[in-house]
Design an enzyme around this catalytic site. Structure first.
Site, short mmCIF file in Angstrom:
data_model
loop_
_atom_site.label_atom_id
_atom_site.label_comp_id
_atom_site.label_asym_id
_atom_site.label_seq_id
_atom_site.Cartn_x
_atom_site.Cartn_y
_atom_site.Cartn_z
N TYR A 50 0.81 -1.22 0.00
CA TYR A 50 0.00 0.00 0.00
C TYR A 50 0.85 1.28 0.00
O TYR A 50 0.31 2.37 -0.20
CB TYR A 50 -0.96 0.05 1.21
CG TYR A 50 -1.92 -1.10 1.33
CD1 TYR A 50 -2.10 -2.03 0.31
CD2 TYR A 50 -2.67 -1.28 2.50
CE1 TYR A 50 -2.97 -3.09 0.44
CE2 TYR A 50 -3.55 -2.34 2.63
CZ TYR A 50 -3.69 -3.24 1.61
OH TYR A 50 -4.56 -4.29 1.76
N ASN A 139 -6.12 -14.32 1.39
CA ASN A 139 -6.49 -14.90 0.09
C ASN A 139 -6.16 -16.38 0.01
O ASN A 139 -5.78 -16.89 -1.04
CB ASN A 139 -5.81 -14.12 -1.05
CG ASN A 139 -6.24 -12.67 -1.06
OD1 ASN A 139 -7.42 -12.38 -1.24
ND2 ASN A 139 -5.31 -11.75 -0.85
N1 LIG Z 1 -5.69 -8.72 1.68
C1 LIG Z 1 -6.04 -8.25 0.50
O1 LIG Z 1 -5.71 -8.81 -0.57
C2 LIG Z 1 -6.88 -7.01 0.45
C3 LIG Z 1 -7.51 -6.62 -0.74
C4 LIG Z 1 -8.29 -5.48 -0.74
C5 LIG Z 1 -8.46 -4.75 0.44
N2 LIG Z 1 -7.82 -5.13 1.59
C6 LIG Z 1 -7.98 -4.36 2.87
O2 LIG Z 1 -9.36 -4.17 3.13
C7 LIG Z 1 -9.64 -2.78 3.24
C8 LIG Z 1 -11.04 -2.46 2.78
O3 LIG Z 1 -11.31 -2.87 1.46
P1 LIG Z 1 -11.39 -1.86 0.22
O4 LIG Z 1 -10.52 -0.68 0.48
O5 LIG Z 1 -11.12 -2.69 -1.00
O6 LIG Z 1 -12.90 -1.40 0.09
P2 LIG Z 1 -14.17 -1.12 1.04
O7 LIG Z 1 -13.76 -0.97 2.45
O8 LIG Z 1 -15.18 -2.13 0.68
O9 LIG Z 1 -14.70 0.27 0.45
C9 LIG Z 1 -13.98 1.46 0.57
C10 LIG Z 1 -14.81 2.58 -0.08
O10 LIG Z 1 -16.03 2.77 0.65
C11 LIG Z 1 -16.16 4.15 0.98
N3 LIG Z 1 -16.79 4.24 2.31
C12 LIG Z 1 -16.24 3.90 3.51
N4 LIG Z 1 -17.11 4.09 4.50
C13 LIG Z 1 -18.25 4.59 3.94
C14 LIG Z 1 -19.49 4.99 4.47
N5 LIG Z 1 -19.76 4.90 5.77
N6 LIG Z 1 -20.44 5.46 3.59
C15 LIG Z 1 -20.18 5.53 2.26
N7 LIG Z 1 -19.00 5.14 1.70
C16 LIG Z 1 -18.04 4.67 2.54
C17 LIG Z 1 -14.74 4.70 1.00
O11 LIG Z 1 -14.77 6.09 0.76
P3 LIG Z 1 -13.74 7.13 1.45
O12 LIG Z 1 -12.36 6.56 1.37
O13 LIG Z 1 -13.94 8.36 0.62
O14 LIG Z 1 -14.16 7.34 2.88
C18 LIG Z 1 -14.11 3.92 -0.14
O15 LIG Z 1 -14.41 4.51 -1.37
C19 LIG Z 1 -8.53 -2.15 2.39
O16 LIG Z 1 -8.40 -0.77 2.60
C20 LIG Z 1 -7.35 -2.97 2.82
O17 LIG Z 1 -6.89 -2.55 4.10
C21 LIG Z 1 -7.06 -6.26 1.61
#
Ligand SMILES: NC(=O)c1ccc[n+]([C@@H]2O[C@H](COP(=O)([O-])OP(=O)(O)OC[C@H]3O[C@@H](n4cnc5c(N)ncnc54)[C@H](OP(=O)(O)O)[C@@H]3O)[C@@H](O)[C@H]2O)c1
Length: 272
Positions: A50, A139
């Protein structure tokens, strides 16, 4: 851990975490981490990939919440899963984060240089030497988890996988429960698109709340650990407050009953 976390920890992991993927602007990432800790979050998820470990570390260091109260997780990218690379990059993560040890270090993907014996021996040695407290994988399928458990002489504490209303991970959840592995749910908000899921919207209307809060409450009810990424203080607070939304059995069954499946992250190196 202090008592800011409302839900009981899952396998020692605070039940709700802050995701930070794509929160790469230094100031924004520092502010998100500080806001999350101020609001009550005690679990922060980052990764070498990241490129924001320095900002996450700065957010923790400049927060009034003590380092000891925070569960800090990072991940080793798949290029660096040979024994020496795991040890070297883990030390580099600690330097960037400005901490002496990590609460969790994950194998980010079982791909490329992942070698169950060499990789997990390195993780186990990091744990023995006090650089990490827990070993996690991400994963991993049930088959890969079984292989990892056989290779690793320390417990695999968590498997971090994509999970949300359109990817309910029944098989992995059952496996995790049988073997005392926490399931950490990434992309729990479907990248901010849970409002497109009809069943989630129906439950949202009933409770006069938001699709994001309904989704997080549904995940928390399952005993998995969601790590929604949020940048703004308003989103971070709203996600924290999902813990106080009580869904009833009918709501849970309504979302459980969704038959559509959609995986958002499906890179060529995925093991499925
Ligand atoms: N291990 C892996 O392979 C892997 C893969 C993907 C992700 N991850 C981890 O999982 C975390 C979360 O997954 P993700 O980042 O893919 O997506 P997510 O958490 O499903 O979605 C993030 C999005 O949702 C928005 N959001 C957050 N809270 C909200 C709310 N209360 N109302 C409306 N919109 C909201 C955020 O906007 P804003 O940012 O504008 O607030 C952002 O655009 C990652 O950040 C990472 O730490 C791990």
């Amino acid at each position: 851990m202090d008592d800011a976390v409302n839900r009981s920890p899952v396998n020692g992991i605070p039940a709700l975490g802050l995701g930070t993927y794509k929160n790469t602007n230094f100031g924004s990432c520092v502010a998100s981490v500080r806001n999350a800790l101020d609001i009550g979050f005690r679990h922060i998820d980052t990764a070498q990939y990241y490129e924001n470990e320095a900002a996450v570390g700065e957010g923790i260091r400049t927060s009034p919440v003590s380092r000891e109260a925070v569960f800090l997780a990072s991940k080793v990218w798949f290029d660096d899963l040979a024994y020496d690379d795991v040890v070297r990059t883990a030390r580099e993560s600690l330097d960037r984060l400005g901490v002496d040890s990590l609460d969790m270090l994950y194998v980010h993907w079982p791909a490329e240089s992942y070698d169950p014996e060499a990789t997990l021996t390195a993780f186990s040695d990091l744990k023995r030497d006090g650089l990490i407290d827990n070993i996690g994988v991400s994963n991993f399928t049930p088959e890969l988890l079984t292989e990892a458990r056989e290779q690793c002489d320390a417990p695999i504490k968590a498997n971090q996988v994509e999970m949300h209303p359109l990817l309910q991970q029944d098989e992995l959840r059952a496996y995790a429960e049988r073997h005392d592995i926490a399931l950490v749910a990434y992309s729990p908000l479907m990248h901010g698109n849970v409002g497109d899921v009809r069943e989630v919207c129906e439950v949202t209307e009933k409770h006069e709340t938001t699709p994001e809060q309904v989704t997080l409450a549904w995940l928390l009810d399952k005993g998995v650990v969601p790590i929604p990424k949020a940048t703004s203080r308003a989103h971070i607070r709203a996600n924290w407050e999902s813990q106080f939304l009580a869904l009833d059995d009918e709501d849970i069954a309504h979302i459980d009953g969704i038959s559509e499946e959609k995986r958002l992250g499906n890179p060529a190196f995925a093991p499925w």
